[in-house]
Write an enzyme that holds these catalytic residues in place. Structure first.
Site, PDB file in Angstrom:
ATOM      1  N   ARG A 197     104.695 114.645  78.499  1.00  0.00           N
ATOM      2  CA  ARG A 197     106.103 115.048  78.715  1.00  0.00           C
ATOM      3  C   ARG A 197     106.488 115.147  80.184  1.00  0.00           C
ATOM      4  O   ARG A 197     107.310 115.983  80.576  1.00  0.00           O
ATOM      5  CB  ARG A 197     106.419 116.382  78.021  1.00  0.00           C
ATOM      6  CG  ARG A 197     106.379 116.361  76.543  1.00  0.00           C
ATOM      7  CD  ARG A 197     107.305 115.305  75.919  1.00  0.00           C
ATOM      8  NE  ARG A 197     106.876 115.129  74.540  1.00  0.00           N
ATOM      9  CZ  ARG A 197     105.917 114.264  74.193  1.00  0.00           C
ATOM     10  NH1 ARG A 197     105.371 113.441  75.073  1.00  0.00           N
ATOM     11  NH2 ARG A 197     105.542 114.172  72.950  1.00  0.00           N
TER      12      ARG A 197
ATOM     13  N   SER B 123     112.601 120.053  71.264  1.00  0.00           N
ATOM     14  CA  SER B 123     111.580 121.088  71.469  1.00  0.00           C
ATOM     15  C   SER B 123     111.856 121.769  72.796  1.00  0.00           C
ATOM     16  O   SER B 123     111.926 121.115  73.826  1.00  0.00           O
ATOM     17  CB  SER B 123     110.185 120.459  71.504  1.00  0.00           C
ATOM     18  OG  SER B 123     109.928 119.823  70.284  1.00  0.00           O
TER      19      SER B 123
ATOM     20  N   GLU C  37     110.553 122.473  78.209  1.00  0.00           N
ATOM     21  CA  GLU C  37     110.528 121.005  78.303  1.00  0.00           C
ATOM     22  C   GLU C  37     111.778 120.448  78.962  1.00  0.00           C
ATOM     23  O   GLU C  37     111.697 119.478  79.728  1.00  0.00           O
ATOM     24  CB  GLU C  37     110.351 120.424  76.892  1.00  0.00           C
ATOM     25  CG  GLU C  37     110.158 118.932  76.891  1.00  0.00           C
ATOM     26  CD  GLU C  37     110.069 118.355  75.489  1.00  0.00           C
ATOM     27  OE1 GLU C  37     109.117 118.724  74.757  1.00  0.00           O
ATOM     28  OE2 GLU C  37     110.919 117.545  75.114  1.00  0.00           O
TER      29      GLU C  37
END
Ligand SMILES: Cc1cc2nc3c(=O)[nH]c(=O)nc-3n(C[C@H](O)[C@H](O)[C@H](O)COP(=O)(O)OP(=O)(O)OC[C@H]3O[C@@H](n4cnc5c(N)ncnc54)[C@H](O)[C@@H]3O)c2cc1C
Length: 377
Positions: free
Chosen positions: A185, A262, A369
């Site tokens: 990520r 998320s 995130e």
């Protein structure tokens, strides 16, 4: 349409999937790669802060007046070519057929194309590679920024090349994936103003085979052994079904999906830290839960499940209540949602409560995130 359009009265709340964010100084929609590069170059030269915007699906933006100009990347051309063909000027693209079964295919897409439109097009043509990444909102150009991933596949596995505008040198160039520092990520482009992605190329399987199915839940639904390949169209349908069940496909009529996906990455801890975490879980929830805590080997140590920890720390689906402006999705504890009238402060307060609660319960630090603009957790 003009290459560059200045949109009147812009608001980031209208441009982000969390539906929060204030008013920028201006919004410039750029419909060609050259217009994107020129706009960013001119603003950089003038010392004006820039927010490069794709689909706004990975952003938490502060409210109020924002001292920045939004450059919305909207170039959306697509072309296909055989992998061994020379790279310039891609063609509109053949339909996959028996004749090109063994070859790889390169698809080149403008950074502003909605990502799922590209996935759908490649699958409709019978090409494999992107199907596990079905249903992810946002633009093609943002996918390398955080090395987008889902259901056992990351963009890093299928990325061929990226064309970017390097904001330090002013160069417009194609770079290999190695230049991007792709990891879980993240990449050199995340939380950075190093470069703007203008176009992206992906390598596809022209023989109509999906990427190997590595994610156990997906393999189970498909009835294949982990590691097997199968029909990309079937994988796409199944992934979309799974994602819808978790509120992870955007739906204007379902506030459970008004999120940034998320909100926390799965935390990676060192092997040495794992026994202490298991023991905190055992103290709180008993030995059985401690033994069942998901923990997978990963680069840099052991990856835990953020969703599992959040739920076990006492933040159930829908937390805190049905009347809260910002609350966890009722389908997935990892998504923080705006029920229609939340402010950035509401979202931040909930994110802090969850982050701090998990740390107090298990000693594990969660990292957000999304990218933060004008605010922080
Ligand atoms: C319902 C939902 C489900 C999601 N599921 C997933 C998932 O399964 N896996 C996953 O990885 N992510 C997921 N996400 C997060 C998000 O969709 C991805 O990170 C997506 O790639 C963001 O794209 P975007 O165009 O919306 O980026 P934006 O939100 O517009 O921007 C995000 C960041 O990228 C930068 N950026 C955008 N475009 C460019 C460009 N062309 N060049 C340089 N920088 C750029 C922006 O400046 C910003 O810093 C989900 C989000 C939602 C809302």
């Amino acid at each position: 349409m003009a290459d560059l359009v200045a949109v009147p009265d812009p608001s980031l709340a209208d441009l982000t999937t969390l539906r929060i964010g204030g008013r920028p100084r201006a919004l410039l929609e750029c419909h060609t790669a050259e217009a994107v590069a020129a706009a960013v170059a001119a603003l950089d030269d003038a010392g004006v802060p820039v927010l490069v915007l794709g689909g706004g699906s990975n952003l938490v933006v502060a409210g109020g007046e924002l001292d920045l100009v939004v450059v919305a990347v909207r170039n959306s051309e697509v072309g296909y070519r055989p992998e061994d063909a020379p790279s310039p000027s891609p063609s509109p693209g053949p339909r996959a057929g028996a004749g090109d079964a063994a070859a790889g295919v390169i698809v080149r897409a403008g950074a502003g194309l909605p990502w799922d439109d590209l996935v759908a097009d490649t699958v409709a043509r019978g090409y494999g590679g992107l199907e596990c990444l079905s249903g992810i909102p946002g633009s093609v150009g943002a996918t390398p920024v955080q090395n987008v991933g889902a259901y056992g596949v990351e963009v890093a596995q299928v990325l061929h090349r990226v064309r970017w505008y390097d904001r330090a040198t002013g160069t417009d160039e194609w770079v290999e994936p190695a230049a991007l520092g792709l990891a879980y990520r993240t990449s050199v482009l995340k939380n950075s103003s190093a470069a703007v992605v203008l176009e992206v190329e992906f390598r596809l399987d022209a023989a109509g085979r999906s990427e190997p199915i590595r994610y156990a839940e997906l393999a189970g639904r498909l009835g294949v052994a982990p590691g097997e390949r199968t029909d990309p169209a079937l994988v796409r349908r199944t992934v979309l079904e799974l994602r819808r069940g978790k509120g992870m496909v955007l739906d204007d009529d379902d506030e459970d999906t008004w999120s940034a996906g998320s909100f926390f990455t799965n935390p990676v801890i060192s092997e040495d830290e794992l026994p202490a975490v298991r023991s905190r879980v055992a103290d709180r929830l008993g030995a059985e839960q401690a033994a069942q805590m998901p923990a997978f080997a990963a680069a840099g140590g052991v990856k835990l499940s953020a969703g599992w920890l959040i739920e076990r720390a006492g933040f159930g689906k829908g937390h805190p209540s049905s009347s809260s402006p910002a609350r966890l999705s009722t389908k997935h504890t990892l998504a923080l949602t705006n029920r229609g009238h939340a402010t950035a402060d509401d979202v931040i307060a909930l994110a802090r409560e969850v982050r701090d609660g998990v740390r107090e319960a298990f000693g594990v630090r969660l990292h957000p995130e999304p990218v933060w603009v004008g605010c922080s957790i």
